[in-house]
Design an enzyme around this catalytic site. Structure first.
Site, PDB file in Angstrom:
ATOM      1  N   LYS A  22       0.836  -1.205   0.000  1.00  0.00           N
ATOM      2  CA  LYS A  22       0.000   0.000   0.000  1.00  0.00           C
ATOM      3  C   LYS A  22       0.874   1.261   0.000  1.00  0.00           C
ATOM      4  CE  LYS A  22      -1.814   1.655   4.010  1.00  0.00           C
ATOM      5  NZ  LYS A  22      -1.488   3.088   4.192  1.00  0.00           N
ATOM      6  N   ASN A  23       1.858   1.299   0.901  1.00  0.00           N
ATOM      7  CA  ASN A  23       2.634   2.530   1.063  1.00  0.00           C
ATOM      8  C   ASN A  23       3.623   2.783  -0.068  1.00  0.00           C
ATOM      9  OD1 ASN A  23       1.226   3.050   3.341  1.00  0.00           O
ATOM     10  ND2 ASN A  23       2.904   2.677   4.791  1.00  0.00           N
ATOM     11  N   CYS A 117      -4.910  12.969  12.961  1.00  0.00           N
ATOM     12  CA  CYS A 117      -5.557  11.667  12.786  1.00  0.00           C
ATOM     13  C   CYS A 117      -5.456  10.943  14.111  1.00  0.00           C
ATOM     14  CB  CYS A 117      -4.908  10.874  11.664  1.00  0.00           C
ATOM     15  SG  CYS A 117      -3.278  10.280  12.079  1.00  0.00           S
ATOM     16  N   ARG A 122       0.498  14.695  13.245  1.00  0.00           N
ATOM     17  CA  ARG A 122       1.044  14.456  11.904  1.00  0.00           C
ATOM     18  C   ARG A 122       1.008  15.689  10.987  1.00  0.00           C
ATOM     19  NH1 ARG A 122      -1.091   8.612  10.029  1.00  0.00           N
ATOM     20  NH2 ARG A 122       0.794   8.529   8.795  1.00  0.00           N
ATOM     21  N   ASP A 305       4.709   0.746  12.213  1.00  0.00           N
ATOM     22  CA  ASP A 305       3.534   0.053  11.662  1.00  0.00           C
ATOM     23  C   ASP A 305       3.451  -1.412  12.099  1.00  0.00           C
ATOM     24  OD1 ASP A 305       2.701   2.353  10.457  1.00  0.00           O
ATOM     25  OD2 ASP A 305       3.223   1.776   8.417  1.00  0.00           O
ATOM     26  N   ARG A 397      -8.719  -0.573   4.530  1.00  0.00           N
ATOM     27  CA  ARG A 397      -7.843   0.445   3.933  1.00  0.00           C
ATOM     28  C   ARG A 397      -6.489  -0.158   3.581  1.00  0.00           C
ATOM     29  NH1 ARG A 397      -6.620   5.085   7.600  1.00  0.00           N
ATOM     30  NH2 ARG A 397      -5.201   5.319   5.860  1.00  0.00           N
TER      31      ARG A 397
HETATM   32  C1  UD1 Z   1       4.334   6.989   6.584  1.00  0.00           C
HETATM   33  C2  UD1 Z   1       3.497   5.756   6.353  1.00  0.00           C
HETATM   34  C3  UD1 Z   1       2.912   5.260   7.673  1.00  0.00           C
HETATM   35  C4  UD1 Z   1       4.022   5.065   8.703  1.00  0.00           C
HETATM   36  C5  UD1 Z   1       4.902   6.303   8.820  1.00  0.00           C
HETATM   37  C6  UD1 Z   1       6.116   6.095   9.702  1.00  0.00           C
HETATM   38  C7  UD1 Z   1       2.658   6.109   4.103  1.00  0.00           C
HETATM   39  C8  UD1 Z   1       1.500   6.409   3.230  1.00  0.00           C
HETATM   40  N1  UD1 Z   1       2.428   6.101   5.427  1.00  0.00           N
HETATM   41  O1  UD1 Z   1       3.473   8.002   7.093  1.00  0.00           O
HETATM   42  O2  UD1 Z   1       2.257   4.018   7.424  1.00  0.00           O
HETATM   43  O3  UD1 Z   1       3.451   4.801   9.967  1.00  0.00           O
HETATM   44  O4  UD1 Z   1       5.371   6.699   7.509  1.00  0.00           O
HETATM   45  O5  UD1 Z   1       6.884   5.042   9.209  1.00  0.00           O
HETATM   46  O6  UD1 Z   1       3.746   5.848   3.627  1.00  0.00           O
HETATM   47  N2  UD1 Z   1       6.232  14.856  10.774  1.00  0.00           N
HETATM   48  C9  UD1 Z   1       6.227  16.208  11.026  1.00  0.00           C
HETATM   49  N3  UD1 Z   1       6.173  17.087   9.967  1.00  0.00           N
HETATM   50  C10 UD1 Z   1       6.118  16.659   8.673  1.00  0.00           C
HETATM   51  C11 UD1 Z   1       6.116  15.274   8.425  1.00  0.00           C
HETATM   52  C12 UD1 Z   1       6.184  14.402   9.497  1.00  0.00           C
HETATM   53  O7  UD1 Z   1       6.277  16.642  12.188  1.00  0.00           O
HETATM   54  O8  UD1 Z   1       6.053  17.495   7.765  1.00  0.00           O
HETATM   55  C13 UD1 Z   1       6.319  13.891  11.905  1.00  0.00           C
HETATM   56  C14 UD1 Z   1       5.055  13.052  12.046  1.00  0.00           C
HETATM   57  O9  UD1 Z   1       4.070  13.700  12.808  1.00  0.00           O
HETATM   58  C15 UD1 Z   1       5.603  11.807  12.723  1.00  0.00           C
HETATM   59  C16 UD1 Z   1       7.014  11.672  12.108  1.00  0.00           C
HETATM   60  O10 UD1 Z   1       7.332  12.949  11.603  1.00  0.00           O
HETATM   61  O11 UD1 Z   1       5.722  12.016  14.107  1.00  0.00           O
HETATM   62  C17 UD1 Z   1       7.118  10.664  10.986  1.00  0.00           C
HETATM   63  O12 UD1 Z   1       6.048  10.858  10.092  1.00  0.00           O
HETATM   64  P1  UD1 Z   1       6.126  10.470   8.547  1.00  0.00           P
HETATM   65  O13 UD1 Z   1       7.307   9.603   8.274  1.00  0.00           O
HETATM   66  O14 UD1 Z   1       5.977  11.706   7.743  1.00  0.00           O
HETATM   67  O15 UD1 Z   1       4.803   9.595   8.373  1.00  0.00           O
HETATM   68  P2  UD1 Z   1       3.941   9.532   7.088  1.00  0.00           P
HETATM   69  O16 UD1 Z   1       4.824   9.748   5.904  1.00  0.00           O
HETATM   70  O17 UD1 Z   1       2.702  10.349   7.233  1.00  0.00           O
END
Ligand code: UD1
Length: 417
Positions: A22-23, A117, A122, A305, A397
């Site tokens: 999925k990711n 969420c 996030r 995850d 999902r």
């Molecule tokens: C992706 C995965 C999700 C997984 C996560 C961590 C997808 C679609 N989803 O989510 O399944 O749990 O990686 O491995 O690939 N953060 C910020 N600012 C930003 C971006 C991130 O503060 O602009 C923080 C987030 O709140 C979190 C951390 O960084 O605490 C990591 O988040 P991130 O790696 O961005 O997660 P996703 O990409 O949303």
């Protein structure tokens, strides 16, 4: 709303094929926005998140055709509406992945802010900061990110934290930028590498994907390509945990142990015998698992995850374990549901102390997010009697045909409508 009814106690035995990731599929679908030719994808999982992404790009003018068997053809020749509306983004945070490609291809984008969420706030500040460094003008108005750039310019970007979709968004935007972009502190997750491979097949010039320093040399245009999506390492890990917890013996095909070494190491530490072949993994569970402590961190460390699934197996293992969550601030919602099944878990901030009990008892529980739902399925498969899991739309999902796969492995699982 659909529910899942599980009669616990049957060990998982047999063979199952792992679906596409999925990711990886979600960002790769967004990569189709970067060029006007066809992107032909295979091994795309049939999941609600993929359907949401198809609808999202469909309303932008992208033609999407599917054969129903995991093949998707995407054509962005008629991309005319670079907008991601709130109604779609609120159901799937990964919708933010359209921002970088839209801006690079159309020079503008209007994408709803994802908002919080269940598992945490996030934010997407790193996505925005990176695009601004590449010369984009960005403002947030009425809950939308409004971005504009004539042509993005290569830049050196150091992200404040490791962000998976942030790295992917910036990498996609940089493929069409003028000059070189370097992303420091980049996410090393295999899905980032898979996206980079697909972009490379489309003519992008990327090096270093899979390391913390990714360099992208911008090109004038990308072209169509054929690409096969990688196997889902989290689905792989989830079925391994389910087999481990139910004292089962399974073989997972169309997957690779190289994608989840930290998870396999922990399952071995718990007492499982695991045999890794080039594209399959065999697991034989011990009579009783030993507790294993885990600490989540960016790849190649233990994935957040898989945290909930390990809480489920620690709930019935011998001994006590500490589960330390470092990525998301509110990712223990499954713990209170596991308590309803008789687990012994104490939460202190981002630590959970899990003491294994000899048996769990079936009950009605509620799924709160995707991986929390997976942990409840594992617990339900182990518990004595019936477990009814409510709100399983979360499972739909991210897990393709879950009840069908589990049933083939010998579980007593039924969807109740
Ligand atoms: C992706 C995965 C999700 C997984 C996560 C961590 C997808 C679609 N989803 O989510 O399944 O749990 O990686 O491995 O690939 N953060 C910020 N600012 C930003 C971006 C991130 O503060 O602009 C923080 C987030 O709140 C979190 C951390 O960084 O605490 C990591 O988040 P991130 O790696 O961005 O997660 P996703 O990409 O949303």
């Amino acid at each position: 709303m659909d529910k899942l009814l599980i009669e616990g106690g049957a060990p998982l035995v047999g063979e199952a094929a792992v679906s596409g990731a999925k990711n990886a599929a979600l960002p790769i679908i967004c990569a189709s926005l970067l060029c006007g030719d066809s992107l032909n994808l295979s091994n795309v999982p049939q999941l609600n998140d993929v359907a949401t992404m198809r609808r999202l790009i469909g309303q932008m003018g992208i033609e999407v055709t599917a054969d129903g068997g995991g093949t998707l053809t995407l054509n962005s020749r008629r991309l005319n509406n670079p907008v991601a509306p709130y109604e779609m983004v609120k159901t799937m945070r990964a919708s933010i992945l359209v921002l970088g490609p839209l801006l690079a291809r159309c020079g503008e984008a209007k994408v709803s802010m994802p908002g919080g969420c269940a598992i945490g706030a996030r934010p997407v500040d790193q996505h925005i900061k990176g695009l601004q460094a590449m010369g984009a003008e960005i403002r947030v108005e009425g809950g939308y990110v409004l971005a504009q750039a004539r042509r993005l310019k290569g830049a050196r970007i150091v992200t404040d934290m490791v962000t998976v979709t942030g790295t992917e968004n910036l990498m996609m935007a940089a493929t069409l930028a003028e000059g070189e972009t370097i992303i420091e502190n980049a996410a090393c997750e295999p899905e980032v590498v898979d996206l980079a491979r697909c972009l490379t097949a489309m003519g992008a010039k990327i090096s270093g994907a899979g390391s913390s320093r990714v360099s992208i040399q911008g090109v004038q245009a990308l072209h169509g390509a054929d690409y096969r999506v990688m196997p889902d390492r989290i689905e792989t890990g989830t079925y391994l945990c389910a087999a481990a917890a139910t004292r089962g013996a399974i073989v997972l095909t169309r997957t690779s142990a190289a994608l989840l070494e930290s998870v396999i190491d922990k399952l071995r530490e718990a007492g499982c015998a695991i045999d890794c072949r080039p594209d399959s993994i065999a697991l034989q569970a011990p009579p009783r698992l030993k507790s294993v402590s885990v600490r989540t961190a960016p790849y190649p460390a233990f994935p957040t995850d898989m945290q909930a699934q390990f809480m489920a197996i620690d709930s019935v293992a011998e001994g006590s374990a500490v589960i330390h969550e470092t990525i998301f601030e509110n990712r223990f919602m499954h713990a209170v549901e596991l308590l309803r099944l008789g687990a012994d878990i104490r939460i202190d901030a981002n630590n959970a102390v899990v003491t294994g009990v000899p048996a769990l008892d079936g009950a009605t529980v509620m799924a709160t997010d995707l991986r929390a739902s997976a942990s409840l399925v594992i617990a339900g498969l182990v518990a004595q009697g019936e477990t009814l899991i409510e709100r399983i739309y979360h499972l739909d999902r991210g897990y393709e045909r879950i009840e069908e796969k589990l049933t083939r492995l010998g579980a007593n699982v039924r969807r109740v409508r």
